[in-house]
Design an enzyme around this catalytic site. Structure first.
Site, PDB file in Angstrom:
ATOM      1  CB  SER A 143      -0.901   0.005   1.240  1.00  0.00           C
ATOM      2  OG  SER A 143      -1.563   1.246   1.383  1.00  0.00           O
ATOM      3  CE1 TYR A 156      -4.284  -2.869   5.191  1.00  0.00           C
ATOM      4  CE2 TYR A 156      -3.627  -0.592   4.821  1.00  0.00           C
ATOM      5  CZ  TYR A 156      -4.023  -1.816   4.328  1.00  0.00           C
ATOM      6  OH  TYR A 156      -4.141  -2.011   2.975  1.00  0.00           O
TER       7      TYR A 156
END
Length: 260
Positions: A143, A156
């Site tokens: 990401s 995360y």
């Protein structure tokens, strides 16, 4: 692309499904996820003459599910592994998070699962590639937040930072072997992850489609170990490299608070 068999985690929707659909019909597919009806529908849609599409439901956030997936996949001898499954939660500060919202599941799915699958399957993939004169491939869906500490999305973001660093290191270790690794780093992508993570879309963000991320992932493997998706991702990576760390953390915290 000459991969014979691809194993894709998190294949029931989003980027995993898009990668499965983007692979050529000559590549057999091993699909896994937790949604059996969606996996069945995808397998039925992608099966064709000469192409095998198998699927297995597994919760890779558990030891039992992860071990069962490895045992199921190994006999098919995959030469492409797509670590796509991911889990996250946007929300309250650590001290305010309810006890039932443990971050352990995020660590298991985003870190332990891809590392375990890599350790279990990559040695055989490399060995077969040497014997056959082909190249194996490993794709990890990271990401853009892999470059930032993100308050209210801390575990995360940290898990994606781990994944990016892991791929860079393993790619260096295997640079003389017939295997290619890439960590693809998309920004905000139109998938069910946003809803499950209770993640509002930032007003300034460009939302990418899963199909675009899949194209970038497959096109970049073998070219570089880390690949950003879109111009916003490249700008973000540059800012993370040159701006003072304290400023970055404070800015990300303010932006995260404005999202909520």
């Amino acid at each position: 692309m000459a991969y014979r068999t691809a194993l894709i985690t998190g294949a029931s929707s989003g980027i995993g499904e898009a990668i499965a659909r983007a692979l050529p019909p000559s590549t057999n597919l091993l699909l896994t996820g937790r949604d059996r009806p969606r996996l069945q529908a995808l397998a039925d849609a992608l099966a064709s003459n000469g192409r095998s599409v198998e699927f297995e439901t597994a919760d890779i956030g558990t030891d039992e599910g992860l071990n069962r997936l490895v045992a199921w996949a190994e006999p098919y001898e995959p030469d492409l592994l797509v670590n796509n499954a991911g889990f996250g939660r946007f929300g309250k500060a650590l001290a305010e998070a309810p006890p039932e919202e443990s971050d352990e599941a995020i660590v298991k799915v985003n870190i332990l699962a891809p590392v375990t699958l890599t350790r279990a399957l990559a040695p055989g993939m490399v060995k077969r590639a040497r014997q056959n004169g082909h190249r194996a491939g490993l794709i990890y869906v990271a990401s853009t937040v892999a470059f930032f500490p993100v308050p209210y999305l801390a575990t995360y973001a940290a898990s994606k930072h781990f994944l990016r660093a892991y791929v860079e290191a393993i790619a260096n270790e295997l640079r003389h072997d017939p295997v290619d690794l890439v960590a693809v780093c998309p920004g905000v992508t139109r998938t069910a992850w946003l809803e499950r993570a209770h993640m509002p879309v930032p007003r300034f963000a460009k939302v990418d489609e899963p199909e675009a991320v899949a194209r970038v992932a497959l096109a970049s493997i073998g070219k570089r170990p880390v690949q950003m998706v879109g111009s916003q991702g490249h700008i973000a990576a540059c800012l993370a490299r040159f701006l003072p760390r304290r400023f970055i953390v404070a800015a990300m915290g303010l932006m995260a608070e404005s999202w909520g």
